[in-house]
Design an enzyme around this catalytic site. Structure first.
Site, mmCIF file in Angstrom:
data_model
loop_
_atom_site.group_PDB
_atom_site.id
_atom_site.type_symbol
_atom_site.label_atom_id
_atom_site.label_comp_id
_atom_site.label_asym_id
_atom_site.label_seq_id
_atom_site.Cartn_x
_atom_site.Cartn_y
_atom_site.Cartn_z
ATOM 1 N N HIS A 1 23.663 5.194 -2.541
ATOM 2 C CA HIS A 1 25.208 5.603 -2.962
ATOM 3 C C HIS A 1 24.890 6.549 -4.132
ATOM 4 O O HIS A 1 26.084 7.474 -4.250
ATOM 5 C CB HIS A 1 25.810 4.227 -3.452
ATOM 6 C CG HIS A 1 27.375 4.302 -3.198
ATOM 7 N ND1 HIS A 1 28.089 3.374 -3.826
ATOM 8 C CD2 HIS A 1 28.125 5.178 -2.959
ATOM 9 C CE1 HIS A 1 29.463 3.804 -3.753
ATOM 10 N NE2 HIS A 1 29.353 5.090 -3.179
ATOM 11 N N GLU B 1 24.901 -3.624 1.338
ATOM 12 C CA GLU B 1 24.865 -3.825 -0.062
ATOM 13 C C GLU B 1 23.689 -4.833 -0.309
ATOM 14 O O GLU B 1 23.381 -5.859 0.530
ATOM 15 C CB GLU B 1 26.143 -4.733 -0.245
ATOM 16 C CG GLU B 1 27.284 -3.731 -0.214
ATOM 17 C CD GLU B 1 27.797 -3.070 -1.482
ATOM 18 O OE1 GLU B 1 26.935 -3.146 -2.365
ATOM 19 O OE2 GLU B 1 28.833 -2.325 -1.336
#
Length: 271
Positions: free
Chosen positions: A234, A198
């Protein structure tokens, strides 16, 4: 009679003077040790610690300390250890994890972005909210958006904050809950075989240079342990649901600075 008394007194004084000279000479040749009868100070043995990486025991004064852990060298501080943790990351263990399927090692790294509350990093440091979210400690009353997501069980292996700080929540040997419903070239359940990375960001703001630097350093470490790693966003593995890391993530810069082969970026540099 008086003369004899003076004579004896003089002789006595002369004797005492001679004796004093001899004693002074003896004292100078054999000085008195004033500390001889003092109790000796007890020296406590130095505390020994263990290198987190190689398990070597060494004095605490000679060890490198990071968080509450010790390392015997800079090299061991900065690498991925045998249990899947990077020494110079800040460890914030998440309960949202489980074991990978048997005989499965990660061969995919998925790049995400996250910001809590959305975009708040532009105004103040807010990465601690992400940490709380991944640890199921997010206060639903802290922000209206938190009430919507507080009950979700989410985690990632790594987080890189806007300041470039690296945090780790799950061992690379375990499965983090970051990908959700996803597919990578016909392989579903990407959490089983991937690492989640992330980057603190909102998809509407360019990432910081220090974030790219931290990401490049991270990739070098994990790619050394997992040489078959491929890389995707993603949005590549869940295109109907996700848009991260978004248009501001520079895949060309990422590929150039890490030296990753284009073959390991199967969705292309315009992902």
């Amino acid at each position: 009679m008086f003369k004899w008394l003076l004579l004896f007194a003089g002789a006595g004084l002369f004797y005492l003077w001679i004796k004093g000279k001899k004693q002074a000479k003896l004292d100078s040749e054999n000085p008195i040790d004033l500390n001889k009868n003092k109790p000796k100070k007890v020296i406590d043995p130095e505390v020994m610690v263990q290198c987190q990486y190689c398990k070597l025991h060494l004095p605490e004064s000679e060890a490198l300390q990071h968080d509450s852990r010790f390392y015997c060298s800079k090299e061991h501080l900065q690498v991925l250890d045998s249990e899947g943790w990077i020494g110079n990351a800040h460890w914030c263990v998440s309960p949202n994890q489980d074991a990978r399927p048997e005989n499965i090692s990660p061969d995919l790294a998925v790049i995400h972005h996250i910001s809590l509350p959305p975009g708040e990093f532009k105004n103040q440091t807010s990465s601690h909210h992400i940490v709380h979210f991944f640890q199921n400690k997010l206060d639903p009353n802290g922000h209206p958006y938190f009430a919507e997501i507080a009950n979700q069980k989410v985690s990632s292996h790594f987080l890189i904050t806007r300041s470039g700080q690296l945090m780790q929540f799950v061992s690379t040997q375990n499965k983090a809950w970051h990908a959700g419903k996803s597919s990578f070239f016909g392989r579903d359940k990407c959490n089983d075989f991937s690492l989640g990375i992330e980057l603190e960001g909102d998809g509407e703001t360019p990432f910081e240079e220090v974030q790219y630097e931290a990401l490049n350093n991270l990739i070098k470490k994990v790619a050394g342990a997992y040489p078959q790693l491929q890389f995707a966003g993603h949005s590549d593995i869940a295109p109907d649901r996700k848009t991260d890391p978004g248009k501001y993530f520079d895949w060309k810069k990422f590929q150039k600075e890490t030296g990753i082969s284009p073959d390991k970026l199967p969705f292309g540099l315009g992902s």
